[in-house]
Design a protein around this motif. Structure first.
Motif, mmCIF file in Angstrom:
data_model
loop_
_atom_site.group_PDB
_atom_site.id
_atom_site.type_symbol
_atom_site.label_atom_id
_atom_site.label_comp_id
_atom_site.label_asym_id
_atom_site.label_seq_id
_atom_site.Cartn_x
_atom_site.Cartn_y
_atom_site.Cartn_z
ATOM 1 N N HIS A 71 23.841 16.565 46.679
ATOM 2 C CA HIS A 71 24.102 17.667 45.751
ATOM 3 C C HIS A 71 22.790 18.099 45.102
ATOM 4 O O HIS A 71 21.773 17.433 45.230
ATOM 5 C CB HIS A 71 25.072 17.208 44.655
ATOM 6 N N HIS B 42 29.653 21.882 41.566
ATOM 7 C CA HIS B 42 28.255 21.411 41.535
ATOM 8 C C HIS B 42 27.549 22.099 42.692
ATOM 9 O O HIS B 42 28.194 22.664 43.570
ATOM 10 C CB HIS B 42 28.154 19.885 41.711
ATOM 11 N N HIS C 16 26.406 18.303 53.092
ATOM 12 C CA HIS C 16 26.072 16.871 53.180
ATOM 13 C C HIS C 16 25.564 16.471 54.566
ATOM 14 O O HIS C 16 25.050 15.363 54.732
ATOM 15 C CB HIS C 16 27.306 16.021 52.867
ATOM 16 N N ASN D 259 25.150 22.186 46.194
ATOM 17 C CA ASN D 259 24.875 21.394 47.396
ATOM 18 C C ASN D 259 24.224 22.295 48.447
ATOM 19 O O ASN D 259 23.036 22.181 48.724
ATOM 20 C CB ASN D 259 26.162 20.743 47.939
ATOM 21 N N ASP E 139 30.142 22.125 50.483
ATOM 22 C CA ASP E 139 29.798 20.745 50.151
ATOM 23 C C ASP E 139 29.775 19.853 51.389
ATOM 24 O O ASP E 139 28.789 19.171 51.657
ATOM 25 C CB ASP E 139 30.794 20.181 49.137
ATOM 26 N N LYS F 12 39.170 17.279 50.152
ATOM 27 C CA LYS F 12 39.072 17.718 48.760
ATOM 28 C C LYS F 12 40.437 17.787 48.082
ATOM 29 O O LYS F 12 40.546 18.303 46.967
ATOM 30 C CB LYS F 12 38.393 19.103 48.689
#
Ligand SMILES: O=C(O)[C@H](O)COP(=O)(O)O
Ligand SMILES: [Mn+2]
Ligand SMILES: [Mn+2]
Length: 550
Positions: A496, A466, A428, A468, A424, A356
Motif C-alpha cells: 500500500h 488506502h 499487490h 496501492n 488493491d 474483499k
C-alpha cells in the motif's frame, strides 16, 4: 447508547438508494508513469474530480486511522473499521505496542495460559514475518519471544510466513536473519525456526477463499509435513526463491519444514504445547484459529489434532469469540454505522468478491462476522478466482457491478455498499500494466453503476480505503526517483501507499447545494461515515467524527 437517528436539517431522508462505493487501494498520488490510477484512462472518476465542491481527499494512513505513527501505511482492516464506525480507534498494532510498553502483555489471562507450557513443553509462534505493520511487526515478535524466555520458556519454535506484499519482495532474507539473531540471543532457550512458506501459499487465507492454503500451513507447522525440507530457514528462503534475476516472490514461496541432521522435523506441534498466533490483524488469522481451536472441524482433514494452549495476539472475531483466549484485547469498536442503520430500520445491501467480502461486512461492522438484523441486511459474496490477480486483473468487477445494479434497481435497499478489489489486489502483484488495466476497468464499472444510480434518483459517495495502485515502484527516499534493479528494471512496489484517498458525492437525488467541506485538513476515513449518514438524510451521531458534508 441512543440509536435513534435524527433527520438532517437540510438533506431530506430518501427512500431512493444511497450507493457507497469503495475502490480498494485507489490513492491520489503523484501523477507519473508508475501511478496506475493516473496512467489508466479514467473518464468517470476524472469527471467527478472536476466538481470541486463535491470532491476532496482525506487521510487514509497513520494516526488518522488509529495506527501507531504517520509512517504507517493504511490497510483494509483499519480503513474499513474507520469507514464503518466513524471513529478513530487505537488499532491492533498500537494496542500491542501499548501492551508491550506497559508490560500488560505479560500479565493477562492469555499469557498466564500459555505460560503453563513454558517449563515442560514447546511454545510455538506462528505469523507473518515482516515489519509491514499491517498484520504483524517483527519488533513486537522479538519482544514477546524475549519476554517468554525471561519468564521461563525453555523450548520455542517459530513458524514463519514470508511477506513481500506489505514490504518489498526479497526482504524475507533480511527478516529471517534478524529473527535468527533474536532467537540466538535468548540465553538458555532451545529456540529455532521450524517451518514456513509464503503468505499467499500457506496459512494466511481469508474469507474461506482457499482452505487448501490453511491445510498446507497446518501440515507444515503442526505435522511437520511439506514438499521441501531444509536444515535452516535462511537456506530454505534462498533456495525456494530460486534465480534472483527472476525469483519466486516471498508471497508465493511453497511450504517448507526445518529438519535436523536425521531429517526429523525440529518443531511439530504436540499435546501440551502452547501456540501463539502473533498477527494482530484479524482476517487472515480466522481460518487457522478455527483449525487450532475447534474440536469439530471439517474444512480439511487435520490428521492429528493436538491439545494445545492456543492464543491469538488478539481476539480476531468478536461475534464468534475466536479465539477464546488472546494476549491483547482487540480494539473495542461500538456504535458502528451498520448497527445504527439496522436499529433505524434502514435496509442495507453489501457486496464484494471473496477477497474483499469481509471488508464491507466484517471489518465495516467492527470485526463482527454476524448481522445486526438479518431481515434488514443482505450480504452478497461473488466468489473470487484463486490465481495471481495480474493474470486476470478484471477479477469479478463486472459481476459485482451487475449485482450492485440489480440491488439499486430492486427498490429494496436504502444503502448499497460495494467494494471493488482490483486496484488493491492487482496492485499487490507489482505488475504495473495489469494495475493500469484494473483501474481502467473499475472506472468503467463505476460509470455503469452511477448511470443506474442516477436512473433511480439515488445519491452516492465514492471513496477508497488506502492507496496501492497509485504507486507501483519503490523510490529513492530523498529524490523520489524510481529505484532500479541490476538489470535497470524498476523495482516493483507491492505494498500500500501513504497517499490520501478521494471522496466524491453526487447523484440525481442529491439536492443542489449539498457540498463537501473543504476545511478539516486532517480529515480521515472516519469523517466519511457521517457523510454517508447525511446522504441517507440523518444527522451524524455525536460519538462519530464530524461529517465531511457542509
Ligand atoms: O492482506 C493483504 O492482502 C495485505 O497485507 C493488505 O491488503 P488489504 O489491507 O488491502 O487487505
Ligand atoms: Mn484495502
Ligand atoms: Mn491490500
Amino acid at each position: 447508547m441512543d440509536f435513534q437517528l435524527k433527520p438532517h436539517s437540510v438533506i431530506p431522508p430518501t427512500d431512493k438508494p444511497v450507493l457507497v462505493c469503495i475502490l480498494d487501494g485507489w490513492g491520489e498520488n503523484l501523477g507519473d508513469q508508475y501511478n496506475a490510477v493516473h496512467v489508466a484512462p479514467t473518464p468517470c472518476t476524472d469527471a467527478l474530480k472536476e466538481d470541486k465542491s463535491r470532491w476532496r481527499t482525506v487521510k487514509a494512513h497513520g494516526t488518522a486511522v488509529g495506527l501507531p505513527s504517520d509512517a504507517d501505511m493504511g490497510n483494509s482492516e483499519v480503513g474499513h473499521n474507520a469507514l464503518g464506525s466513524g471513529q478513530v480507534i487505537d488499532q491492533g498494532a498500537r494496542l500491542v505496542d501499548i501492551a508491550l510498553e506497559t508490560g500488560q502483555m505479560f500479565e493477562g489471562d492469555g499469557w498466564t495460559y500459555i505460560s503453563e507450557s513454558f517449563a515442560e513443553n514447546t511454545v510455538h509462534f506462528i505469523g507473518l514475518l515482516s515489519d509491514g505493520g499491517v498484520h504483524s511487526r517483527l519488533d513486537q515478535v522479538q519482544a514477546i519471544l524475549k519476554g517468554a524466555a525471561e519468564r521461563g520458556a525453555k523450548r520455542i519454535r517459530v513458524h514463519i510466513l514470508t511477506d513481500g506484499r506489505d514490504v518489498p519482495d526479497g526482504s524475507s532474507k533480511r527478516f529471517v536473519a534478524e529473527l535468527e539473531a533474536g532467537l540466538a540471543a535468548l540465553s538458555g532457550v532451545d529456540a529455532k525456526i521450524a517451518s514456513g512458506g509464503g503468505r499467499m501459499k500457506v496459512t494466511m487465507d481469508r474469507y474461506e477463499a482457499d482452505w487448501a492454503m490453511v491445510q498446507r500451513g497446518w501440515e507444515a507447522h503442526v505435522l511437520g509435513e511439506a514438499p521441501h525440507r531444509f536444515q535452516d530457514a535462511a537456506t530454505a528462503v534462498r533456495t525456494l526463491r530460486g534465480d534472483e534475476a527472476k525469483p519466486i516472490s516471498d508471497q508465493w514461496l511453497p511450504p517448507f519444514v526445518i529438519v535436523d541432521s536425521d531429517d526429523k522435523p525440529v518443531g511439530t506441534v504436540e499435546d501440551g504445547d502452547a501456540v501463539v498466533l502473533f498477527n494482530f490483524r484479524a482476517d487472515r488469522m480466522v481460518e487457522i484459529s478455527k483449525a487450532f481451536e475447534y474440536e469439530e472441524f471439517s474444512a480439511f482433514d487435520r490428521k492429528r489434532f493436538p491439545k494445545t494452549r492456543f492464543v491469538g495476539m488478539m481476539q480476531y472475531d468478536g461475534d464468534l469469540k475466536l479465539p477464546a483466549r488472546f494476549l491483547v484485547p482487540p480494539p473495542a469498536i461500538h456504535g458502528t454505522s451498520g448497527e445504527y442503520l439496522a436499529k433505524n430500520g434502514i435496509t442495507t445491501f453489501a457486496c464484494s468478491e471473496t477477497q474483499k467480502f469481509g471488508h464491507v461486512t466484517f471489518f465495516w461492522n467492527g470485526n463482527r462476522s454476524g448481522f445486526f438484523d438479518e431481515k434488514l441486511e443482505t450480504y452478497v459474496e461473488i466468489p473470487s478466482d484463486n490465481i495471481p490477480f495480474n493474470e486476470k486483473p478484471e477479477m469479478k468487477a463486472r459481476e459485482i457491478t451487475e449485482a450492485g445494479k440489480e440491488a439499486l434497481l430492486s427498490g429494496k435497499y436504502r444503502m448499497v455498499r460495494i467494494n471493488y478489489a482490483n486496484p488493491d489486489m492487482v496492485g499487490h502483484t507489482g505488475d504495473l500494466d495489469a494495475a493500469v488495466f484494473a483501474c481502467k476497468l473499475v472506472d468503467e464499472c463505476v460509470a455503469d453503476l452511477l448511470d443506474t444510480l442516477n436512473s433511480v434518483g439515488g445519491r452516492f459517495l465514492l471513496t477508497a480505503d488506502h492507496g496501492n495502485a497509485d504507486d507501483m515502484v519503490q523510490r529513492h527516499k530523498k529524490t523520489n526517483e524510481a529505484l532500479l534493479d541490476d538489470a535497470g528494471r524498476p523495482l516493483a512496489l507491492t505494498s500500500h501507499t501513504l497517499a490520501p484517498v478521494p471522496v466524491a458525492i453526487g447523484g440525481a437525488g442529491l439536492p443542489d447545494g449539498v457540498r463537501l467541506r473543504q476545511d478539516l485538513p486532517n480529515a480521515g476515513l472516519a469523517n466519511i461515515t457521517g457523510a454517508c449518514i447525511n446522504l441517507l438524510g440523518y444527522e451524524v451521531p455525536s460519538h462519530m467524527e464530524p461529517s465531511l458534508i457542509e
